[in-house]
Design a protein around this motif. Sequence first.
Motif, PDB file in Angstrom:
ATOM      1  N   LYS A 150       0.842  -1.206   0.000  1.00 37.28           N
ATOM      2  CA  LYS A 150       0.000   0.000   0.000  1.00 37.28           C
ATOM      3  C   LYS A 150       0.881   1.261   0.000  1.00 37.28           C
ATOM      4  O   LYS A 150       0.646   2.214  -0.742  1.00 37.28           O
ATOM      5  CB  LYS A 150      -0.883  -0.026   1.243  1.00 37.28           C
ATOM      6  CG  LYS A 150      -2.298   0.451   1.013  1.00 37.28           C
ATOM      7  CD  LYS A 150      -3.138   0.129   2.225  1.00 37.28           C
ATOM      8  CE  LYS A 150      -4.323   1.085   2.259  1.00 37.28           C
ATOM      9  NZ  LYS A 150      -5.124   0.874   3.457  1.00 37.28           N
ATOM     10  N   THR A 151       1.915   1.226   0.827  1.00 31.12           N
ATOM     11  CA  THR A 151       2.832   2.364   0.941  1.00 31.12           C
ATOM     12  C   THR A 151       3.622   2.568  -0.351  1.00 31.12           C
ATOM     13  O   THR A 151       3.913   3.702  -0.742  1.00 31.12           O
ATOM     14  CB  THR A 151       3.818   2.125   2.109  1.00 31.12           C
ATOM     15  OG1 THR A 151       3.055   1.825   3.275  1.00 31.12           O
ATOM     16  CG2 THR A 151       4.681   3.328   2.390  1.00 31.12           C
ATOM     17  N   ALA A 152       3.984   1.455  -1.011  1.00 24.73           N
ATOM     18  CA  ALA A 152       4.843   1.525  -2.204  1.00 24.73           C
ATOM     19  C   ALA A 152       4.089   1.933  -3.475  1.00 24.73           C
ATOM     20  O   ALA A 152       4.706   2.313  -4.460  1.00 24.73           O
ATOM     21  CB  ALA A 152       5.525   0.180  -2.427  1.00 24.73           C
ATOM     22  N   GLU A 156       4.733  -1.164  -6.472  1.00 23.77           N
ATOM     23  CA  GLU A 156       4.672  -2.291  -5.532  1.00 23.77           C
ATOM     24  C   GLU A 156       5.871  -3.223  -5.666  1.00 23.77           C
ATOM     25  O   GLU A 156       6.208  -3.950  -4.737  1.00 23.77           O
ATOM     26  CB  GLU A 156       3.384  -3.094  -5.729  1.00 23.77           C
ATOM     27  CG  GLU A 156       2.130  -2.395  -5.252  1.00 23.77           C
ATOM     28  CD  GLU A 156       1.374  -1.725  -6.384  1.00 23.77           C
ATOM     29  OE1 GLU A 156       2.028  -1.273  -7.370  1.00 23.77           O
ATOM     30  OE2 GLU A 156       0.134  -1.634  -6.283  1.00 23.77           O
ATOM     31  N   TYR A 157       6.513  -3.175  -6.841  1.00 25.27           N
ATOM     32  CA  TYR A 157       7.650  -4.082  -7.053  1.00 25.27           C
ATOM     33  C   TYR A 157       8.749  -3.875  -6.010  1.00 25.27           C
ATOM     34  O   TYR A 157       9.498  -4.799  -5.703  1.00 25.27           O
ATOM     35  CB  TYR A 157       8.224  -3.933  -8.472  1.00 25.27           C
ATOM     36  CG  TYR A 157       8.810  -2.587  -8.808  1.00 25.27           C
ATOM     37  CD1 TYR A 157      10.143  -2.293  -8.536  1.00 25.27           C
ATOM     38  CD2 TYR A 157       8.034  -1.603  -9.432  1.00 25.27           C
ATOM     39  CE1 TYR A 157      10.685  -1.059  -8.859  1.00 25.27           C
ATOM     40  CE2 TYR A 157       8.566  -0.369  -9.757  1.00 25.27           C
ATOM     41  CZ  TYR A 157       9.886  -0.092  -9.466  1.00 25.27           C
ATOM     42  OH  TYR A 157      10.424   1.123  -9.786  1.00 25.27           O
ATOM     43  N   ILE A 158       8.832  -2.669  -5.453  1.00 22.11           N
ATOM     44  CA  ILE A 158       9.853  -2.398  -4.433  1.00 22.11           C
ATOM     45  C   ILE A 158       9.602  -3.275  -3.200  1.00 22.11           C
ATOM     46  O   ILE A 158      10.511  -3.914  -2.665  1.00 22.11           O
ATOM     47  CB  ILE A 158       9.861  -0.896  -4.061  1.00 22.11           C
ATOM     48  CG1 ILE A 158      10.301  -0.071  -5.284  1.00 22.11           C
ATOM     49  CG2 ILE A 158      10.746  -0.630  -2.852  1.00 22.11           C
ATOM     50  CD1 ILE A 158      10.043   1.418  -5.161  1.00 22.11           C
ATOM     51  N   ASN A 172       4.559  -6.521 -11.720  1.00 20.99           N
ATOM     52  CA  ASN A 172       4.216  -5.124 -11.444  1.00 20.99           C
ATOM     53  C   ASN A 172       5.135  -4.178 -12.227  1.00 20.99           C
ATOM     54  O   ASN A 172       4.676  -3.238 -12.889  1.00 20.99           O
ATOM     55  CB  ASN A 172       4.296  -4.855  -9.941  1.00 20.99           C
ATOM     56  CG  ASN A 172       4.140  -3.378  -9.603  1.00 20.99           C
ATOM     57  OD1 ASN A 172       5.087  -2.741  -9.147  1.00 20.99           O
ATOM     58  ND2 ASN A 172       2.965  -2.816  -9.829  1.00 20.99           N
ATOM     59  N   LEU A 173       6.439  -4.473 -12.195  1.00 19.57           N
ATOM     60  CA  LEU A 173       7.409  -3.629 -12.892  1.00 19.57           C
ATOM     61  C   LEU A 173       7.223  -3.727 -14.403  1.00 19.57           C
ATOM     62  O   LEU A 173       7.288  -2.722 -15.122  1.00 19.57           O
ATOM     63  CB  LEU A 173       8.822  -4.034 -12.479  1.00 19.57           C
ATOM     64  CG  LEU A 173       9.996  -3.172 -12.950  1.00 19.57           C
ATOM     65  CD1 LEU A 173       9.748  -1.692 -12.750  1.00 19.57           C
ATOM     66  CD2 LEU A 173      11.275  -3.595 -12.235  1.00 19.57           C
ATOM     67  N   THR A 185      13.241   5.936 -14.830  1.00 20.85           N
ATOM     68  CA  THR A 185      13.367   5.219 -13.547  1.00 20.85           C
ATOM     69  C   THR A 185      12.840   3.798 -13.668  1.00 20.85           C
ATOM     70  O   THR A 185      13.471   2.834 -13.217  1.00 20.85           O
ATOM     71  CB  THR A 185      12.582   5.962 -12.431  1.00 20.85           C
ATOM     72  OG1 THR A 185      13.044   7.303 -12.388  1.00 20.85           O
ATOM     73  CG2 THR A 185      12.804   5.308 -11.086  1.00 20.85           C
ATOM     74  N   ILE A 186      11.666   3.671 -14.291  1.00 22.67           N
ATOM     75  CA  ILE A 186      11.063   2.334 -14.468  1.00 22.67           C
ATOM     76  C   ILE A 186      11.993   1.459 -15.315  1.00 22.67           C
ATOM     77  O   ILE A 186      12.251   0.299 -14.997  1.00 22.67           O
ATOM     78  CB  ILE A 186       9.671   2.448 -15.157  1.00 22.67           C
ATOM     79  CG1 ILE A 186       8.699   3.257 -14.298  1.00 22.67           C
ATOM     80  CG2 ILE A 186       9.114   1.072 -15.492  1.00 22.67           C
ATOM     81  CD1 ILE A 186       8.189   2.604 -13.058  1.00 22.67           C
TER      82      ILE A 186
END
Length: 215
Positions: A150-152, A156-158, A172-173, A185-186
């Motif tokens: 949720k925070t990422a 979400e991949y992080i 996700n990435l 960045t991606i």
Amino acid sequence: MPRNGAPTGRRRAGAGRSPECPSSLTRLTALVPGDEGKSFLASTVAENPTFWFYVSQLPETMRSGEFVLQVLDGKDVQNVYRTPLTLSGKPGIISITLPAQPQYFLKADKKYHWYFNIYCGDPEKTSDNFYVDGFVQRQVLTQALYNQLKTAKPKEYIAYSANNIWYDALTNLGQLRRTNPQNATINKDWVDLLNAIGLQDIAKEPIVQDYKLEK
């Protein structure tokens, strides 16, 4: 490295059985953790995860593929899902998502074995193929990971990467890369993720096809 007793598969297709198969097919690669040509067991929290592959350019006569998912129960192996695929022939990375139907959902903590193969011609006339295979295990989504995801958001991949949830980190990435092809960045994070598992040679290949299986 795989844990003791963890199964391994074939991450790169390597040599084919038939001289009729084009040598370019030896580059068929599964985007999973591994060591050179070997694939290692990796995790997902998805009930119908997505699998990613690099496919070289295919002649028109060799665009028949097949995806198979089996569940391992001790020494017993059962087919969960099997489907033929018609490939576009374009060189690049493809994704294959299992159907969002309960009979095919991965059960938590069971090991599953998947295969992706490309036939060297008409599958009704030849069984010669190049293939890659590997293993996936579904983990239960914990409250702690849910909070991290949720925070990422939307990266979400992080959180997935930090928790060794390989399939979902890549998916996700990959989806972000597909929708934001110019995002530096991606793109860098995608290249870094594949470099980290030794797949530098295909890290910059385009994503060319997304197969969402339906039944």
